[in-house]
Write a protein that holds these residues in place. Structure first.
Motif, PDB file in Angstrom:
ATOM      1  N   GLU A  70     -82.419 -32.344-115.108  1.00 38.17           N
ATOM      2  CA  GLU A  70     -83.468 -31.672-114.329  1.00 38.17           C
ATOM      3  C   GLU A  70     -82.970 -31.561-112.891  1.00 38.17           C
ATOM      4  OE1 GLU A  70     -87.517 -33.189-112.368  1.00 38.17           O
ATOM      5  OE2 GLU A  70     -87.581 -33.175-114.582  1.00 38.17           O
ATOM      6  N   THR A  93     -83.798 -31.158-109.428  1.00 41.00           N
ATOM      7  CA  THR A  93     -84.985 -31.308-108.600  1.00 41.00           C
ATOM      8  C   THR A  93     -84.803 -30.643-107.249  1.00 41.00           C
ATOM      9  OG1 THR A  93     -85.397 -33.408-109.710  1.00 41.00           O
ATOM     10  CG2 THR A  93     -86.635 -32.983-107.701  1.00 41.00           C
ATOM     11  N   PRO A 152     -89.958 -23.627-110.618  1.00 41.56           N
ATOM     12  CA  PRO A 152     -90.716 -23.459-111.866  1.00 41.56           C
ATOM     13  C   PRO A 152     -91.829 -22.439-111.643  1.00 41.56           C
ATOM     14  CG  PRO A 152     -91.466 -25.416-110.738  1.00 41.56           C
ATOM     15  CD  PRO A 152     -90.302 -24.890-109.931  1.00 41.56           C
ATOM     16  N   ARG A 173     -91.436 -25.304-117.442  1.00 40.54           N
ATOM     17  CA  ARG A 173     -90.245 -25.415-116.599  1.00 40.54           C
ATOM     18  C   ARG A 173     -89.469 -24.095-116.652  1.00 40.54           C
ATOM     19  NH1 ARG A 173     -88.449 -30.938-115.864  1.00 40.54           N
ATOM     20  NH2 ARG A 173     -89.540 -32.435-117.230  1.00 40.54           N
ATOM     21  N   TYR A 222     -82.797 -27.844-116.669  1.00 40.94           N
ATOM     22  CA  TYR A 222     -84.097 -27.259-116.387  1.00 40.94           C
ATOM     23  C   TYR A 222     -84.495 -27.516-114.936  1.00 40.94           C
ATOM     24  CZ  TYR A 222     -83.831 -28.729-121.279  1.00 40.94           C
ATOM     25  OH  TYR A 222     -83.395 -28.989-122.545  1.00 40.94           O
ATOM     26  N   SER A 223     -85.542 -26.795-114.526  1.00 42.18           N
ATOM     27  CA  SER A 223     -86.150 -27.075-113.219  1.00 42.18           C
ATOM     28  C   SER A 223     -87.121 -28.247-113.353  1.00 42.18           C
ATOM     29  CB  SER A 223     -86.903 -25.843-112.718  1.00 42.18           C
ATOM     30  OG  SER A 223     -88.103 -25.658-113.485  1.00 42.18           O
ATOM     31  N   LYS A 224     -87.671 -28.671-112.254  1.00 41.14           N
ATOM     32  CA  LYS A 224     -88.760 -29.646-112.326  1.00 41.14           C
ATOM     33  C   LYS A 224     -89.967 -28.986-112.980  1.00 41.14           C
ATOM     34  CE  LYS A 224     -90.472 -28.630-107.656  1.00 41.14           C
ATOM     35  NZ  LYS A 224     -90.708 -29.190-106.302  1.00 41.14           N
ATOM     36  N   PRO A 225     -90.922 -29.749-113.523  1.00 41.02           N
ATOM     37  CA  PRO A 225     -92.041 -29.144-114.259  1.00 41.02           C
ATOM     38  C   PRO A 225     -93.145 -28.647-113.333  1.00 41.02           C
ATOM     39  CG  PRO A 225     -92.251 -31.518-114.308  1.00 41.02           C
ATOM     40  CD  PRO A 225     -90.958 -31.227-113.597  1.00 41.02           C
ATOM     41  N   GLU A 283     -96.403 -30.911-111.520  1.00 43.61           N
ATOM     42  CA  GLU A 283     -95.589 -32.121-111.442  1.00 43.61           C
ATOM     43  C   GLU A 283     -96.383 -33.377-111.803  1.00 43.61           C
ATOM     44  OE1 GLU A 283     -92.426 -32.571-108.406  1.00 43.61           O
ATOM     45  OE2 GLU A 283     -93.441 -30.890-107.428  1.00 43.61           O
TER      46      GLU A 283
END
Length: 612
Positions: free
Chosen positions: A403, A405, A489, A558, A566-569, A572
């Motif tokens: 991920e 961030t 995201p 994400r 992936y990106s952060k969700p 969050e």
């Protein structure tokens, strides 16, 4: 001359006839003016009703009581000008009334007199009575039937006056120290007016004291038994329960959990399905009695120790740790099984112990099974889930994902597939360099944040578990990325239930951006996020199907940056965005009248899944 004398005699006779006739007619008219007075039918002790006959040419009637003027009744203003109600009188008192008919010139035309007495005060009516079985306090409630009542006296038959109430109050509570369990006591009340007058006594009310039940409570597994001795009125009591609030350090309010105790019963059970300490009592609150039994001793469901962890520290030692139950009086025992053998106790511990080292015959490449059991003096016991541990090397971790961030931070997440690791070693290589260890983490860890990265380099990661027997047979999958591919995201997520098995999701990226999107889901009873789908760029909605009815699901999304990167969700927050699927609806409701006088309802229930 003789003719003149005869004419004069005739005139005299005629005049006398006219005078006599007028006098007689006047007497007849006076005789027609009648005044009737009598006590009222309802308020006979405080009200006199007057009515009279009409007098010609009278414009009003003047009324005096005991020679004191009390009212004028105007023929042209008052609706009821031939009657009057005199209220607020004193019981058992004689009153004289004078009624005068007055003409237009203000002079009396006729008058009449009459005398009458009010009756004795009416007795009050007791409408309810009950006894507080704990204090012997008697409470009576009544209706005052006399408007003259300015107080009430309570008498006990055979014991004289026991209480007095002032004013027009209609209830009283008093403690009768002479009450005896099982013996009838009768009470009457009478009204007084403060002027020496009183009503007859009311009909008596009977109260028979009963003893409060004495209860006890005991628990076996999750079933509490509340017991008491033989009691003739037990079916009139209710069972109440209270829970101790650990966070507020006090007992919660009482709740009624059973209103139908069986006549002549001596016990009842209550099942506790959740953690907590409880206490019980019986209560009664009906038209005869109010009060409570004693409060039982607190009882707590014996819970099992939780979160048992086992770690092979070296070739001859396994360390165990666990969390204790939150409450209860118990001891602990550690039970062990080797391979397919039977469990046996290897240690008995006090209730405050949370760790233990097993060094008894620990051999390499064997399976050991442990459980921690809490038990009490009543024979209750509860065991933790079994923890199996292999004294050989741990199984490999799997499913490594990255991920991004920020441009300076990459977070690693992986799946822990073993139960016997001592820890994890995280390794990284930069660009085309060699893998080097960058972190050693404790057992059961599943994530790591690398804050020593930049956007100019490419980083490749792998993770391997280890224990005293060595490393796992292989590393996780390797994943590479550079933080230069970082993208935000989605900026919004909407979750809407459509049916008992479907939930629709929609999202938006900032501006006109559109990227490949990953959807993650978890259920209400799990903290683990599951990746359920990856959608290509351009998709901004998704329908999640084959769900369970009336179940809460949580979602987050994400941006898919690269393979396993992936990106952060969004959002969050750890709980994500939740929604309940719909309840399934019964169908084909029908009703039918039965011979016994009831209406029978029936319906059809078909699972939504079966209709698809």
């Amino acid at each position: 001359m003789r003719l003149i004398i005869d004419s004069f005699k005739k005139l005299i006779i005629f005049i006398l006839i006219i005078l006599i006739t007028t006098f007689c007619l006047r007497d007849i008219a006076l005789a027609d003016f009648n005044l009737n007075v009598a006590p009222a039918d309802f308020n006979s002790d405080t009200q006199i009703n007057l009515n009279w006959t009409s007098v010609a040419n009278a414009v009003y009637y003047s009324i005096a009581r005991n020679d004191v003027h009390i009212a004028n009744i105007d023929v042209n203003l008052d609706r009821n000008y031939l009657s009057f109600q005199d209220t607020g009188l004193i019981p058992q008192t004689s009153y004289s009334y004078t009624l005068t008919a007055v003409g237009p010139n203000g002079k009396a035309i006729k008058s009449a007199n009459s005398t009458v007495s009010t009756l004795q005060m009416k007795a009050p009516s007791i409408v309810s009575s009950y006894l507080d079985i704990n204090t012997n306090e008697v409470t009576l409630t009544w209706v005052n039937n006399s408007l003259a009542a300015r107080g009430t006296i309570v008498n006990k038959l055979g014991g004289g006056q026991i209480a007095e109430v002032s004013g027009r109050n209609t209830s009283v509570s008093f403690v009768d120290p002479t009450l005896t369990y099982g013996v009838d006591s009768q009470y009457t009340i009478m009204s007084i007016d403060g002027n020496g007058h009183s009503s007859p006594s009311s009909a008596p009310v009977t109260i028979k004291p009963i003893t409060p039940p004495v209860i006890d409570a005991s628990i076996k597994s999750s079933t509490v038994t509340i017991s008491w001795g033989q009691h003739d009125h037990i079916h009139e009591f209710r069972l109440e329960r209270s829970k101790y609030l650990e966070d507020k350090k006090k007992w919660d309010s009482w709740e009624i959990i059973n209103t139908k105790l069986t006549k002549n019963s001596t016990a009842i059970t209550d099942r506790i399905d959740s953690d907590g300490t409880y206490r019980y009592r019986l209560s009664i609150d009906n038209e005869k009695y109010k009060g409570f039994s004693n409060i039982s001793k607190p009882v707590a469901r014996l819970l099992a120790p939780s979160n048992l962890q086992c770690v092979p520290v070296d070739s001859g030692r396994i360390d165990l740790s666990w969390n204790l139950p939150s409450k209860g009086n118990f001891a602990l025992k550690i039970e062990k099984r080797i391979d397919s053998g039977s469990y046996y106790t290897i240690a008995v511990l006090d209730s405050n112990i949370t760790t233990y080292s097993d060094t008894e015959g620990i051999l390499p490449n064997k399976y050991y099974y442990y459980r921690i059991t809490a038990y009490d003096e009543n024979g209750n016991s509860a065991s933790s889930p079994v923890y199996s541990i292999y004294t050989g090397p741990p199984s490999s971790a799997s499913n490594l994902r990255l991920e991004i961030t920020s441009t300076n931070k990459i977070t690693l997440n992986w799946k822990d597939s073993s139960s016997n690791e001592s820890g994890f070693r995280v390794e990284r290589k930069v660009d085309t360099g060699n893998f080097v260890p960058i972190a050693t983490l404790p057992a059961n860890t599943t994530s790591y944040a690398d804050n020593s990265v930049n956007s100019q380099s490419t980083y490749t990661y792998r993770v391997i578990p280890f224990n005293s027997a060595g490393d796992a047979s292989s590393y996780t999958n390797e994943v590479s990325c550079t933080t230069s591919i970082l993208k935000a995201p989605p900026g919004s997520l909407t979750v809407i239930p459509l049916s008992p098995t479907e939930i629709e999701l929609s999202w938006r990226y900032a501006g006109s951006a559109s990227y490949s999107t990953i959807i993650e889901r978890r259920t209400e009873d799990s903290d683990t996020w599951e990746m359920i789908t990856t959608l290509a760029s351009g998709y901004t909605n998704y329908r999640d199907t084959d769900l369970l009815p009336n179940t809460q699901y949580f979602y987050r999304v994400r941006t898919n940056l690269a393979n396993r990167v992936y990106s952060k969700p969004y959002p969050e927050k750890s709980e994500g965005i939740g929604a309940y699927t719909y309840l399934e609806t019964p169908e084909n409701l029908t009703s039918a009248w039965t011979a016994s006088g009831f209406v029978k309802l029936s319906w059809k229930y078909e699972s939504w899944v079966n209709r698809k």
